[in-house]
Design an enzyme around this catalytic site. Sequence first.
Site, PDB file in Angstrom:
ATOM      1  N   GLU A 280      38.119  44.665  36.405  1.00 21.01           N
ATOM      2  CA  GLU A 280      39.272  43.763  36.428  1.00 21.01           C
ATOM      3  C   GLU A 280      40.015  43.852  37.752  1.00 21.01           C
ATOM      4  O   GLU A 280      40.461  42.844  38.300  1.00 21.01           O
ATOM      5  CB  GLU A 280      40.230  44.079  35.268  1.00 21.01           C
ATOM      6  CG  GLU A 280      39.624  43.922  33.882  1.00 21.01           C
ATOM      7  CD  GLU A 280      39.307  42.477  33.503  1.00 21.01           C
ATOM      8  OE1 GLU A 280      39.630  41.566  34.271  1.00 21.01           O
ATOM      9  OE2 GLU A 280      38.709  42.269  32.423  1.00 21.01           O
ATOM     10  N   ARG A 284      40.095  40.550  40.185  1.00 21.24           N
ATOM     11  CA  ARG A 284      41.407  39.899  40.290  1.00 21.24           C
ATOM     12  C   ARG A 284      42.150  40.322  41.553  1.00 21.24           C
ATOM     13  O   ARG A 284      42.677  39.484  42.284  1.00 21.24           O
ATOM     14  CB  ARG A 284      42.266  40.234  39.066  1.00 21.24           C
ATOM     15  CG  ARG A 284      41.634  39.805  37.755  1.00 21.24           C
ATOM     16  CD  ARG A 284      42.587  39.990  36.603  1.00 21.24           C
ATOM     17  NE  ARG A 284      41.867  39.952  35.330  1.00 21.24           N
ATOM     18  CZ  ARG A 284      42.377  39.517  34.192  1.00 21.24           C
ATOM     19  NH1 ARG A 284      43.609  39.077  34.148  1.00 21.24           N
ATOM     20  NH2 ARG A 284      41.673  39.530  33.082  1.00 21.24           N
ATOM     21  N   ASP A 413      28.211  38.191  30.289  1.00 16.75           N
ATOM     22  CA  ASP A 413      28.321  36.881  30.936  1.00 16.75           C
ATOM     23  C   ASP A 413      28.156  36.876  32.458  1.00 16.75           C
ATOM     24  O   ASP A 413      27.238  36.258  33.010  1.00 16.75           O
ATOM     25  CB  ASP A 413      29.659  36.206  30.551  1.00 16.75           C
ATOM     26  CG  ASP A 413      30.887  37.125  30.695  1.00 16.75           C
ATOM     27  OD1 ASP A 413      30.721  38.293  31.083  1.00 16.75           O
ATOM     28  OD2 ASP A 413      32.005  36.654  30.405  1.00 16.75           O
ATOM     29  N   GLU A 549      37.069  28.777  31.506  1.00 19.71           N
ATOM     30  CA  GLU A 549      35.636  28.476  31.659  1.00 19.71           C
ATOM     31  C   GLU A 549      35.283  26.995  31.517  1.00 19.71           C
ATOM     32  O   GLU A 549      34.437  26.485  32.268  1.00 19.71           O
ATOM     33  CB  GLU A 549      34.800  29.336  30.695  1.00 19.71           C
ATOM     34  CG  GLU A 549      34.725  30.814  31.081  1.00 19.71           C
ATOM     35  CD  GLU A 549      35.996  31.591  30.740  1.00 19.71           C
ATOM     36  OE1 GLU A 549      36.815  31.066  29.960  1.00 19.71           O
ATOM     37  OE2 GLU A 549      36.179  32.711  31.255  1.00 19.71           O
TER      38      GLU A 549
HETATM   39  C1  DMJ Z   1      38.448  36.224  33.868  1.00 20.45           C
HETATM   40  O1  DMJ Z   1      39.073  37.413  34.159  1.00 20.45           O
HETATM   41  C2  DMJ Z   1      37.102  36.113  34.505  1.00 20.45           C
HETATM   42  O2  DMJ Z   1      36.709  34.795  34.534  1.00 20.45           O
HETATM   43  C3  DMJ Z   1      36.061  36.920  33.791  1.00 20.45           C
HETATM   44  O3  DMJ Z   1      34.786  36.738  34.322  1.00 20.45           O
HETATM   45  C4  DMJ Z   1      36.034  36.551  32.339  1.00 20.45           C
HETATM   46  N1  DMJ Z   1      37.306  36.587  31.755  1.00 20.45           N
HETATM   47  C5  DMJ Z   1      38.434  36.011  32.408  1.00 20.45           C
HETATM   48  C6  DMJ Z   1      38.713  34.572  32.096  1.00 20.45           C
HETATM   49  O4  DMJ Z   1      38.399  34.149  30.868  1.00 20.45           O
END
Ligand code: DMJ
Length: 649
Positions: A280, A284, A413, A549
């Site tokens: 994270e 971010r 994912d 998404e």
């Molecule tokens: C984000 O922090 C990123 O896109 C991550 O890959 C998946 N989750 C969240 C958004 O849904």
Amino acid sequence: MYPSAPPAPRRDFISVTLSLDQSYDGSKSRQRRSCWRKWKQLSRLQRNAVLFLLAFMVLCGLLSCISVADPWKAPNDRSAEEEKVRPAKPPALPAPRKADANPENAPGPLVQTPRRRFRWRPPNLQIRAPNKDSENGRQEGAESRDEAADEAQREADPQGALASWRGAVIEPEVGTKVPWRRAVAPTGIQKHPAPPNSRQKAVVDAFRHAWLGYRKFAWGHDELKPVSRSFSEWFGLGLTLIDSLDTMWILGLKKEFGEARRWVSKKLQFQKDVDVNLFESTIRLLGGLLSAYHLSGDALFLQKAEDLGNRLLPAFRTPSKIPYSDVNLGTGVARPPRWTSDSTVAKVTSIQLEFRELSRLTGATKFREAVEEVTKHVHSLSGKKDGLVPMFINVHSGLFTHRGVFTLGARADSYYEYLLKQWIQGGKTDQRLLDDYLEAVDGIRKHLLRRSEPSKLTFVGELAHGRFSAKMDHLVCFLPGTLALGAHHGLPAEHMQLARALMDTCYQMNRQMETGLSPEIAHFNLQPQKSQKDVLVKPADRHNLLRPETVESLFYLYRFTGDRKYQDWGWAILQNFNTYTRVPSGGYSSISNVQDPHDPQPRDKMESFFLGETLKYLYLLFSDDPALLSLDAYVFNTEAHPLPIWGPA
Ligand code: DMJ
């Protein structure tokens, strides 16, 4: 005749000292006698001059002794002057140490004792001493040093040029300086972007409203709680602010960006006893800082990124080199989650774009090497199913665990996303990445793809030990965008067909809800006789976290096809966000029930990715200018932070 007697030599100051010197060859008594004789020959004035000189020399000697070794100072007691001139460069991390039960006793590995330097004159930089009474005393001291270093840099480089802001020339801001060892120039943004159209203006309005709440009630904190008008902390690092920087730049919000930039300069400190999640904070914070650097050309962001990168690196010190999930930024102690020694596969394989870019910018290869070791390891690991990976990996053994469960949703994912994006980032040269990606897309087709009833929506389900489940996380809606991106970069045309089909489904996941907003998880109906609806939602899955998404993929699909329906779908979603999640006093809130338009039940949280991703992708979706962050020049990390595609080496 003898010439007249030579005149008595002038007994000036120099000749006296010389003759004193010369008389030193004889015996001591002769020497003393001759000295005394000569001394008596001197006038009172000359004697005083010699005495004064001797006294001056003795005084100078004494002073220098006192400065070099002050017996009253402890060996590590740095003088205020040394503090003032200490460069702002982040200190290096030592090897991680065992956690101390009491954080106050934690070793201070992040404060390097600088080599003692001795100044004969006071330094030029005049800065405030840290306020010891204030709880922020230490931090303010560090800020002052930052400012002083910034000031010094400005003096050295008064012309420091900055990239233009949406075409306008902007003055170098306070503290802007050239990076200390930058390998490549920042990419910047196109010089003359088209003025925002009405839909883009609506996104700007939404952003301003979200920012208003954050600014009023959560400034400098991680997340806004818009309903209670307060904030929540995760890492205590201004997560929303950093995640939003590049969005503000792209949306042209110069004032807001400048204010946030000042917070980064004055308040953001990674030297903190705080455990952060490696993934994270990489996607971010590190991603956000790197993009802000590329768009603005402001070296402050690169300095912060490098500091953060250094503090995250101890997470990779495991027997297998698969990183721990968490690392303490202050102590360098890394650890797995409390309940397991497994890391999540997506989380160790979706940090590569950022660390690789950090290496490219700083010239320090350690960042790239750490993450590429992981990619190499996972590439050669057994336990995959036609390119599909399990969700967990053990940091000791380096092996997949909980095998036999395959999903494109949570925990796996972005593994797939980063295979493709790393290949693109690196100039499409790494065949292993491409092979793994192509094999995985085939694996998805073979094992996870089905069509729902009655509308025949193509969706991606999950596989658990051979049993198929018609469950699809909203997270999977990144996939149409990724498939389209691959097709744009030359991968098979069927990828684009699949992208279109999945895009329809993701839109229906929104459209078929009473609020027009997708639930967190959807189940698809496979049996025509049992239900008329394609998308089913379980009570526990009815929430919407303002995730990006669907609109992310709409952006890619519109860019590559020019089909305006994708813009219209995004427009509907933006309006639904405004109707059901907007909080009047400022901010947007995640909601608990997308199926109840009368009471969607605000959850009182605005996730940082709403500003970092959702609104950014909506703004880009509504743009008709393919040169605005061209997908041939940039690759977006999984948190929507654009990073440059590397040119040929
Ligand atoms: C984000 O922090 C990123 O896109 C991550 O890959 C998946 N989750 C969240 C958004 O849904």
